[in-house]
Design an enzyme around this catalytic site. Structure first.
Site, mmCIF file in Angstrom:
data_model
loop_
_atom_site.group_PDB
_atom_site.id
_atom_site.type_symbol
_atom_site.label_atom_id
_atom_site.label_comp_id
_atom_site.label_asym_id
_atom_site.label_seq_id
_atom_site.Cartn_x
_atom_site.Cartn_y
_atom_site.Cartn_z
ATOM 1 N N GLY A 92 30.282 55.225 88.298
ATOM 2 C CA GLY A 92 30.697 56.122 87.229
ATOM 3 C C GLY A 92 29.745 56.206 86.056
ATOM 4 O O GLY A 92 30.065 56.823 85.038
ATOM 5 N N HIS A 99 26.258 50.976 77.909
ATOM 6 C CA HIS A 99 27.318 51.148 76.907
ATOM 7 C C HIS A 99 28.579 50.461 77.397
ATOM 8 O O HIS A 99 28.917 50.496 78.580
ATOM 9 C CB HIS A 99 27.582 52.631 76.640
ATOM 10 C CG HIS A 99 27.691 53.454 77.880
ATOM 11 N ND1 HIS A 99 26.593 53.876 78.594
ATOM 12 C CD2 HIS A 99 28.774 53.916 78.546
ATOM 13 C CE1 HIS A 99 26.989 54.559 79.644
ATOM 14 N NE2 HIS A 99 28.313 54.597 79.652
#
Ligand code: AMP
Length: 113
Positions: A92, A99
């Site tokens: 994903g 992050h």
């Protein structure tokens, strides 16, 4: 040169709703929130993927988790939160600047999809 969207946010070339900043870390609201509270916590240094974190990055990466704790305190989140970092497209990852997703504000299902 960090030409990802997050590099542009770090350089203030595009706007972001910033919720936390320190020497090595920036955190801002995700523009496509998956929970009532969805914040992205990023290092100011470009590291493209978790799999490419080096021993020199350990303090920087640790600071992401410290920032998460500070954000939870600041937002008075007492019901729990989830921290997620995707590695690679199959998992994903769509922005290749690492992050930490900070998700909170609703009951989160497990396992994630
Ligand atoms: P990932 O799919 O794990 O790489 O997460 C990337 C995240 O960045 C997604 O949740 C996007 O909604 C978010 N995103 C993309 N562009 C922006 C932006 N300009 N400001 C804030 N969040 C963004």
């Amino acid at each position: 040169m960090n030409n990802t969207v997050f590099g542009k946010i770090i350089r203030r070339e595009i706007p972001a709703d910033i919720v936390y900043e320190d020497n090595s870390t920036l955190a801002f609201k995700d523009t496509s929130p998956q929970a009532p509270i969805h914040i992205l916590i990023i290092p100011k240094k470009l590291i493209d993927m978790p799999q490419n974190i080096t021993t020199q990055d350990l303090e920087i990466v640790g600071n992401l988790f410290f920032a998460a704790k500070e954000i939870a305190k600041k937002l008075n989140i007492t019901n729990g939160y989830r921290l997620v970092m995707n590695n690679g497209e199959e998992a994903g990852q769509s922005v290749f600047h690492i992050h930490l997703h900070f998700l909170a504000g609703r009951k989160l299902n497990w396992p994630p999809g």
